[in-house]
Design an enzyme around this catalytic site. Structure first.
Site, PDB file in Angstrom:
ATOM      1  N   ASP A 204      -6.166 -11.155  -2.227  1.00  0.00           N
ATOM      2  CA  ASP A 204      -6.695 -10.706  -3.516  1.00  0.00           C
ATOM      3  C   ASP A 204      -7.656  -9.537  -3.306  1.00  0.00           C
ATOM      4  OD1 ASP A 204      -7.150 -11.450  -6.481  1.00  0.00           O
ATOM      5  OD2 ASP A 204      -9.190 -11.345  -5.690  1.00  0.00           O
ATOM      6  N   GLU A 249       0.778 -15.181  14.968  1.00  0.00           N
ATOM      7  CA  GLU A 249       0.706 -16.324  15.889  1.00  0.00           C
ATOM      8  C   GLU A 249       1.549 -17.489  15.386  1.00  0.00           C
ATOM      9  OE1 GLU A 249      -3.241 -17.827  16.587  1.00  0.00           O
ATOM     10  OE2 GLU A 249      -4.020 -15.776  16.821  1.00  0.00           O
TER      11      GLU A 249
HETATM   12  C1  NOJ Z   1      -7.137  -9.773  -8.781  1.00  0.00           C
HETATM   13  C2  NOJ Z   1      -6.695 -10.964  -9.557  1.00  0.00           C
HETATM   14  O1  NOJ Z   1      -5.303 -10.897  -9.748  1.00  0.00           O
HETATM   15  C3  NOJ Z   1      -7.473 -10.919 -10.850  1.00  0.00           C
HETATM   16  O2  NOJ Z   1      -6.971 -11.833 -11.793  1.00  0.00           O
HETATM   17  C4  NOJ Z   1      -8.922 -11.161 -10.541  1.00  0.00           C
HETATM   18  O3  NOJ Z   1      -9.676 -11.049 -11.727  1.00  0.00           O
HETATM   19  C5  NOJ Z   1      -9.437 -10.151  -9.520  1.00  0.00           C
HETATM   20  N1  NOJ Z   1      -8.527  -9.914  -8.440  1.00  0.00           N
HETATM   21  C6  NOJ Z   1     -10.728 -10.622  -8.922  1.00  0.00           C
HETATM   22  O4  NOJ Z   1     -10.480 -11.709  -8.058  1.00  0.00           O
END
Ligand code: NOJ
Length: 512
Positions: A204, A249
């Site tokens: 993310d 790994e």
């Molecule tokens: C990307 C995620 O898809 C989104 O929904 C989120 O608000 C932000 N990253 C922060 O984690």
């Protein structure tokens, strides 16, 4: 340069937006058991993999992307053994599982941040975060002018002269990955889920994970998309190289996928040989439906990723953008679906877009997305794309949860008309098209060379062939029906039925 032909180069991955997918216990939130029960639906839909959005304990300030414990399960979503069962069932059905790792930030309720708050200025507890003294005599001004991606300043005061950085909501403090404990914890999280048998991880906010330790102001004239001291920095790549070695790994071609928002040249840097397998291409989500834009954009993405022997990762939709059927219109969304599935590379489909769900205009009081609040209500945020899925025609909540339960976001009247059940009976439905496309894709497009050869067309048509005598794809971006015959001998599938040798406006066709 060539890299081995692993599953994730071509995979179609379905985003299970967990809290809106299927709710088995009636608390209004989708859960792991619900996702598991509905796996056969996804096997029948024909996807190769699922990406499951966060199921970790959270303070729910950003729909689960504010994590309190990265190696545990939110009791509302289930238990660790539900994760194990989901992975085992998915594997039995031939589906791979990708989990979401939110390593850039934590919830303000995370024990580390609670400790940082209490420990006071200059404390070692605060060094796990990006903490700076404020400016001004009373340290009452933010350390610099950086803005949060959700709107408003990116710094919040502790109230004692020090401020912490939050690139997203104020309840999502950014971690300082230069701190050895933070780095070690991230690796422990990665290993924890890989040990449980997941096939891949989505990183993310991948680009945000490293910040310039001098926290410089943005240069004058800076515009969104320009290089910034908090995104896509070289030290971030060092982290992905380290994590790529961890992934390697493990047996079985584990995937690292970067949630990138940069253009082709930026996302391609995550695909260098010693980095990750996939990096999202988000630009196409916003390309206007015109042949020239798509053709140039596709070409640029193929070239940028091809430099590293990689392929693009096409994103058709997600929980962060407007529903495809509203962004491109229902016909456009279907045409782009066939286009993306015909191109070299991997494709991400957002759960519910196979039903052609539209963006929902939610009442103000129902909106939970912090973007709404932080923009002072000028941006209604992303919840309109997150309304829980309709599985059956009636009664409410349309099979999302037990009858009479109340979903976390309200479903609009008539939502049942979009349901899986009704569309399963309708051969002309978006669901039927998605199933047909996914069933045909391996036979038609798999194994074709990664290049596309563009065919000459009149304005606003897009046509290409894969391989010398391979299949072709025609997209009609014009507002009139066009003859498909110059581009192929027979239509194998079209996003709108083609009749009398004509492909209707805003439609795509696969041909041989
Ligand atoms: C990307 C995620 O898809 C989104 O929904 C989120 O608000 C932000 N990253 C922060 O984690």
């Amino acid at each position: 340069m060539s890299v081995p032909d692993t599953w994730w180069r071509h995979a179609v991955t379905y985003e299970i937006y967990l809290r809106s997918y299927a709710d088995t216990d009636g608390d209004g939130l989708g859960d792991l058991a619900g996702a598991r029960v509905r796996l056969p639906y996804l096997r029948d839909l024909g996807v190769d993999a699922v990406w499951v959005t966060p199921f970790y304990p959270t303070s729910d300030h950003d729909a689960g992307y504010d994590v309190i414990d990265h190696r545990a399960v939110d009791p509302r979503m289930g238990t660790l053994s539900d994760v194990d069962d989901l992975v085992a069932d998915a594997h039995r059905l031939g589906l791979r599982v990708v989990v979401d790792l939110v390593l850039n930030h934590v919830s303000s309720a995370h024990p580390w941040f609670r400790a940082a708050r209490l420990a006071g200025p200059g404390s070692p507890e605060r060094s796990r975060f990006h903490v700076r003294p404020g400016r001004g005599p009373g340290r009452e001004r933010a350390p610099n002018g950086w803005q949060s991606i959700f709107g408003g300043p990116a710094w919040a005061p502790f109230g004692d002269g020090e401020w912490y950085l939050h690139m997203f909501d104020v309840e999502q403090p950014d971690l300082n990955h230069d701190h050895p404990e933070v780095a070690a914890d991230a690796e422990a999280t990665l290993r924890f889920w890989l040990d449980r048998g997941v096939d891949g991880v989505r990183f993310d906010a991948a680009g945000a994970i490293s910040k310039d330790p001098d926290y410089p102001e943005l240069p004058a004239g800076w515009q969104a998309g320009d290089p910034a001291p908090y995104s896509d920095r070289e030290p971030a790549h060092d982290m992905y190289r380290r994590w790529a070695r961890v992934l390697a790994e493990y047996p079985g071609d584990r995937l690292g996928c970067a949630e990138t928002w940069g253009g082709p040249s930026v996302l391609a840097t995550y695909l260098r040989a010693d980095e990750l397998g996939q990096a999202f291409a988000m630009d196409p989500l916003f390309w206007p439906l015109r042949a020239g834009e798509w053709r140039d954009g596709i070409q640029t993405l193929l070239a940028a990723t091809g430099q590293h022997g990689r392929l693009p990762t096409w994103v058709h939709g997600s929980h962060d953008v407007r529903r495809a059927a509203s962004r491109w219109g229902p016909d456009g969304a279907r045409a782009v679906l066939l286009l993306m599935l015909a191109l070299p590379g991997a494709v991400y489909l957002y759960g519910g877009d196979e039903l052609g769900l539209p963006e929902v205009d939610l009442p103000d009081e129902a909106i939970r997305d912090p973007v709404y609040r932080r923009s002072g209500g000028t941006d209604r945020g992303r919840d309109g794309a997150r309304v829980p899925l309709p599985w059956s025609e009636s009664p409410e909540p349309y099979g999302f949860g037990p009858p009479g339960s109340t979903p976390w976001l309200p479903q609009p009247p008539g939502w049942g008309a979009y349901s899986v059940l009704s569309q399963s009976r309708d051969p002309g439905s978006p669901l039927a098209l998605t199933r047909a496309a996914l069933a045909l894709r391996p036979g038609i497009w798999r194994g074709q060379p990664a290049e596309v050869s563009w065919l000459d067309t009149p304005p606003n048509l897009l046509a290409f062939r894969r391989g010398v005598d391979g299949p072709s794809c025609l997209v009609n971006f014009t507002d009139r029906a066009v003859r498909w015959e110059p581009y192929g001998d027979a239509v194998l599938l079209s996003s709108t039925p083609s009749q009398d040798g004509l492909l209707p406006p805003l439609s795509a066709a696969w041909m041989r």
